[in-house]
Write a protein that holds these residues in place. Structure first.
Motif, PDB file in Angstrom:
ATOM      1  N   ALA A  19      50.059  38.793  32.910  1.00  0.00           N
ATOM      2  CA  ALA A  19      50.816  37.728  32.536  1.00  0.00           C
ATOM      3  C   ALA A  19      51.166  37.782  31.156  1.00  0.00           C
ATOM      4  CB  ALA A  19      49.864  36.477  32.370  1.00  0.00           C
ATOM      5  N   THR A  20      50.398  38.455  30.257  1.00  0.00           N
ATOM      6  CA  THR A  20      50.890  38.564  28.807  1.00  0.00           C
ATOM      7  C   THR A  20      52.059  39.531  28.795  1.00  0.00           C
ATOM      8  OG1 THR A  20      48.383  38.412  28.077  1.00  0.00           O
ATOM      9  CG2 THR A  20      50.139  39.542  26.706  1.00  0.00           C
ATOM     10  N   ALA A  21      51.952  40.710  29.787  1.00  0.00           N
ATOM     11  CA  ALA A  21      53.282  41.558  29.672  1.00  0.00           C
ATOM     12  C   ALA A  21      54.408  40.892  30.040  1.00  0.00           C
ATOM     13  CB  ALA A  21      52.769  42.567  30.601  1.00  0.00           C
ATOM     14  N   ILE A  22      54.496  40.000  30.912  1.00  0.00           N
ATOM     15  CA  ILE A  22      55.714  39.367  31.140  1.00  0.00           C
ATOM     16  C   ILE A  22      56.251  37.970  30.335  1.00  0.00           C
ATOM     17  CG2 ILE A  22      55.483  40.096  33.639  1.00  0.00           C
ATOM     18  CD1 ILE A  22      54.899  36.977  34.399  1.00  0.00           C
ATOM     19  N   GLY A  23      55.272  37.831  29.321  1.00  0.00           N
ATOM     20  CA  GLY A  23      55.537  36.860  28.297  1.00  0.00           C
ATOM     21  C   GLY A  23      54.806  35.514  28.801  1.00  0.00           C
ATOM     22  N   ASP A  24      54.095  35.189  29.474  1.00  0.00           N
ATOM     23  CA  ASP A  24      53.440  34.102  29.874  1.00  0.00           C
ATOM     24  C   ASP A  24      52.133  34.000  29.104  1.00  0.00           C
ATOM     25  OD1 ASP A  24      51.758  31.836  30.840  1.00  0.00           O
ATOM     26  OD2 ASP A  24      52.607  32.173  32.847  1.00  0.00           O
ATOM     27  N   PRO A  25      51.995  33.156  28.032  1.00  0.00           N
ATOM     28  CA  PRO A  25      50.723  33.045  27.161  1.00  0.00           C
ATOM     29  C   PRO A  25      49.469  32.363  27.469  1.00  0.00           C
ATOM     30  CG  PRO A  25      52.375  31.559  26.447  1.00  0.00           C
ATOM     31  CD  PRO A  25      52.987  31.990  27.602  1.00  0.00           C
ATOM     32  N   ARG A  26      49.632  31.777  28.745  1.00  0.00           N
ATOM     33  CA  ARG A  26      48.528  30.920  29.325  1.00  0.00           C
ATOM     34  C   ARG A  26      47.119  31.598  29.353  1.00  0.00           C
ATOM     35  NH1 ARG A  26      50.283  28.519  34.586  1.00  0.00           N
ATOM     36  NH2 ARG A  26      51.312  30.630  34.781  1.00  0.00           N
ATOM     37  N   PHE A  27      47.307  32.983  29.392  1.00  0.00           N
ATOM     38  CA  PHE A  27      46.001  33.746  29.815  1.00  0.00           C
ATOM     39  C   PHE A  27      45.513  34.711  28.831  1.00  0.00           C
ATOM     40  CE2 PHE A  27      47.764  32.418  33.966  1.00  0.00           C
ATOM     41  CZ  PHE A  27      46.764  31.441  34.157  1.00  0.00           C
ATOM     42  N   ASP A  28      46.404  34.352  27.489  1.00  0.00           N
ATOM     43  CA  ASP A  28      46.427  35.504  26.608  1.00  0.00           C
ATOM     44  C   ASP A  28      44.922  35.404  25.777  1.00  0.00           C
ATOM     45  OD1 ASP A  28      48.911  36.195  26.853  1.00  0.00           O
ATOM     46  OD2 ASP A  28      49.519  35.467  24.825  1.00  0.00           O
ATOM     47  N   ASP A  29      43.893  34.684  26.291  1.00  0.00           N
ATOM     48  CA  ASP A  29      42.661  34.651  25.658  1.00  0.00           C
ATOM     49  C   ASP A  29      41.617  35.062  26.611  1.00  0.00           C
ATOM     50  OD1 ASP A  29      42.903  32.919  27.485  1.00  0.00           O
ATOM     51  OD2 ASP A  29      41.602  31.129  26.656  1.00  0.00           O
ATOM     52  N   ARG A  30      42.044  35.758  27.563  1.00  0.00           N
ATOM     53  CA  ARG A  30      40.899  36.456  28.659  1.00  0.00           C
ATOM     54  C   ARG A  30      41.334  37.626  28.980  1.00  0.00           C
ATOM     55  NH1 ARG A  30      41.942  31.353  32.678  1.00  0.00           N
ATOM     56  NH2 ARG A  30      42.335  30.506  30.661  1.00  0.00           N
ATOM     57  N   LEU A  31      40.452  38.306  29.579  1.00  0.00           N
ATOM     58  CA  LEU A  31      40.442  39.557  30.497  1.00  0.00           C
ATOM     59  C   LEU A  31      40.143  39.246  31.808  1.00  0.00           C
ATOM     60  CD1 LEU A  31      38.938  41.893  27.736  1.00  0.00           C
ATOM     61  CD2 LEU A  31      41.477  41.644  28.227  1.00  0.00           C
ATOM     62  N   ALA A  32      40.643  40.159  32.948  1.00  0.00           N
ATOM     63  CA  ALA A  32      40.299  40.130  34.208  1.00  0.00           C
ATOM     64  C   ALA A  32      38.854  40.400  34.255  1.00  0.00           C
ATOM     65  CB  ALA A  32      41.021  41.354  35.004  1.00  0.00           C
ATOM     66  N   ASP A  33      38.159  39.611  35.496  1.00  0.00           N
ATOM     67  CA  ASP A  33      36.944  39.903  35.834  1.00  0.00           C
ATOM     68  C   ASP A  33      36.925  41.120  37.029  1.00  0.00           C
ATOM     69  OD1 ASP A  33      34.294  39.988  36.460  1.00  0.00           O
ATOM     70  OD2 ASP A  33      33.989  37.787  37.055  1.00  0.00           O
ATOM     71  N   HIS A  34      36.491  42.242  36.729  1.00  0.00           N
ATOM     72  CA  HIS A  34      36.281  43.330  37.639  1.00  0.00           C
ATOM     73  C   HIS A  34      34.927  43.707  37.941  1.00  0.00           C
ATOM     74  CE1 HIS A  34      40.464  44.922  36.232  1.00  0.00           C
ATOM     75  NE2 HIS A  34      40.758  43.873  36.864  1.00  0.00           N
ATOM     76  N   THR A  35      33.829  42.733  37.697  1.00  0.00           N
ATOM     77  CA  THR A  35      32.676  43.043  38.225  1.00  0.00           C
ATOM     78  C   THR A  35      32.658  42.671  39.824  1.00  0.00           C
ATOM     79  OG1 THR A  35      32.288  40.561  38.216  1.00  0.00           O
ATOM     80  CG2 THR A  35      31.704  41.976  36.177  1.00  0.00           C
ATOM     81  N   PRO A  36      31.682  43.450  40.258  1.00  0.00           N
ATOM     82  CA  PRO A  36      31.554  42.909  42.051  1.00  0.00           C
ATOM     83  C   PRO A  36      31.723  41.645  42.366  1.00  0.00           C
ATOM     84  CG  PRO A  36      30.220  44.645  41.425  1.00  0.00           C
ATOM     85  CD  PRO A  36      30.651  44.146  39.920  1.00  0.00           C
TER      86      PRO A  36
END
Length: 482
Positions: A32-49
């Protein structure tokens, strides 16, 4: 009630595509950040199981809604959208079901490399942007610790990466940790804070302090913990390089089939891809011999390859030469493109030198998409390290693949197709994007972009490289090669 349930399928499809795009971006906040959508710029993905399982559930619910729609009731355009939506959701689910995120150690992705590249594309213009950036930086420590917890849990199940990628990741971490934190890209945003308008002194101080504290107190200690665990716990238990493939891991063959589906959009098996790679290599080798006969005066593939590898003049002498040649190829393509394309993207494409923390572990170049709102151009990022081992004759094909008429033209034009749902403007299988890049290398020859036959040999070299990947990748991960 029956009439309400039989509302026009197109309205239901519009709602579904919007729900999918929102779900996708929330699950992939860096995208989302890479395409210029800032709504989720405060977080990272949850890659836990647990996080992965929850995301699969959300995608499967969306896929069930997509499968409930009747294509016969759609317009031709909407039928294409529905087909693409089912394919995209299927690819998302397939990727998450591979299980790779639970045990793999990858020097090209995850901590620390992914984190160090974020400042190159995350927006920092307003105080709210600063708050989001500080929140994301603070999340990097807990993300890294969760990644380590997942690796330990997988190790207990007997699933572990092989030696080489673990060692390379350890090297990346050591290079990062040996450098003063003031040189880390994560602190690069501090250099521009004073120039931003509309900020109070307190807001500047709060953001600057937050970023520094996140790096000093959260990120660096987490990187040290990850490094030490890889050295002391994961590496001693790693699979030997004699069995590096996914087929050596419990559930790996099934996971590899999911990856084939994700990258190609096709339900084909590894053996078929393996045969395809061999067939393509045979075809391309004949082209190389024919062209090398005219260019190098040789009569066999072995002599052609030997001549290309043995002549020092065919390789670069300096980093600046690598960069200048790439820039010249991109500029030549820019000049010619209007004569070949009826529509060109508004977003420009700039060329950048690859950052030091990436250059020893990443390939020759990559493309970073432009921001959808025009706030950031497309970026052709070139690896200038070790110039003496970078062939001059491959530089033009590389520029045409990654930038114009390759990934930049395809990606930036796709973003601008406002009549399509968001997911169709941004997503697609690897075969779609890399297929265009490979096509663009040949198209560049039709456009007259190559300087000579040596550069056309570079085009064939890249073509053969892609074909060889089909053979080697399936050989390692499905057949069991060392």
């Amino acid at each position: 009630m029956a009439r309400m349930e039989r509302m026009t399928s197109s309205a239901a499809l519009d709602r579904l595509t919007a729900d999918y795009w929102a779900t996708y971006l929330e699950a992939n906040p860096l995208n989302a950040t890479a395409i210029g959508d800032p709504r989720f710029d405060d977080r990272l993905a949850d890659h836990t199981p647990a996080g992965t399982a929850a995301t699969i559930d959300r995608f499967e619910a969306l896929l069930a809604r997509a499968n409930a729609l009747d294509p016969a009731r759609e317009t031709p355009g909407d039928r294409t959208t529905l087909s693409a939506l089912r394919g995209s959701l299927g690819a998302d689910i397939a990727e998450l079901r591979t299980g790779i995120l639970e045990w793999n150690v990858n020097p090209l992705e995850g901590a620390p490399v992914d984190f160090l590249t974020i400042p190159a594309y995350q927006r920092l213009e307003t105080p709210e942007d600063g708050e989001r950036m500080v929140a994301r930086w603070r999340a990097m420590g807990s993300y890294t610790d969760r990644q380590l917890d997942t690796l330990r849990a997988s190790l207990a199940d007997g699933r572990v990466a092989s030696v080489s990628p673990i060692r390379r990741t350890i090297t990346v971490l050591e290079e990062v940790l040996d450098a003063p934190v003031e040189q880390w890209p994560l602190l690069d945003p501090l250099g521009g804070l004073e120039e931003l308008e509309g900020w109070s002194p307190e807001q500047r101080t709060r953001s600057a302090t937050g970023l520094r504290e996140a790096v000093d107190e959260t990120i660096r200690p987490a990187f040290i913990r990850l490094h030490d665990a890889l050295v002391l716990e994961i590496l001693p238990a790693a699979r030997p390089d004699g069995e590096p493939g996914m087929c050596a891991v419990t559930g790996g063959i099934e996971g590899y089939h999911h990856l084939i589906r994700m990258h190609t959009s096709l339900d084909v098996d590894a053996a078929q891809l393996h045969r395809t790679g061999h067939d393509e290599i045979d075809r391309i080798d004949h082209e190389i011999v024919e062209l090398a006969g005219r260019t190098l005066g040789v009569s066999s593939l072995a002599l052609a390859l030997s001549a290309l590898r043995a002549d020092p003049s065919l390789f670069f002498a300096s980093r600046q030469e690598v960069f200048d040649t790439a820039a010249a190829g991109l500029e030549r393509a820019r000049e010619v493109a209007p004569r070949w394309f009826g529509r060109l993207p508004l977003a420009s494409c700039v060329i950048l030198e690859m950052p030091a923390h990436e250059e020893d572990h990443v390939g020759a170049a990559y493309y970073r998409p432009s921001a959808e709102d025009g706030s950031r151009p497309g970026q052709y990022v070139v690896n200038t390290s070790d110039p003496q081992n970078r062939p001059r004759y491959e530089a033009e094909a590389l520029a045409y693949h990654e930038a114009v008429p390759g990934h930049h033209l395809q990606g930036a034009l796709g973003q601008a197709l406002r009549g399509l749902p968001d997911f169709r403007r941004h997503l697609g299988p690897t075969a779609y994007f890399e297929g265009w890049g490979l096509y663009a290398e040949r198209l560049a020859d039709e456009m007259g972009l190559y300087s000579g036959d040596l550069d056309r040999l570079g085009m064939l070299s890249f073509d053969a490289w892609r074909a060889a990947r089909l053979v080697v990748d399936t050989g390692i991960h499905a057949i069991g090669w060392s």
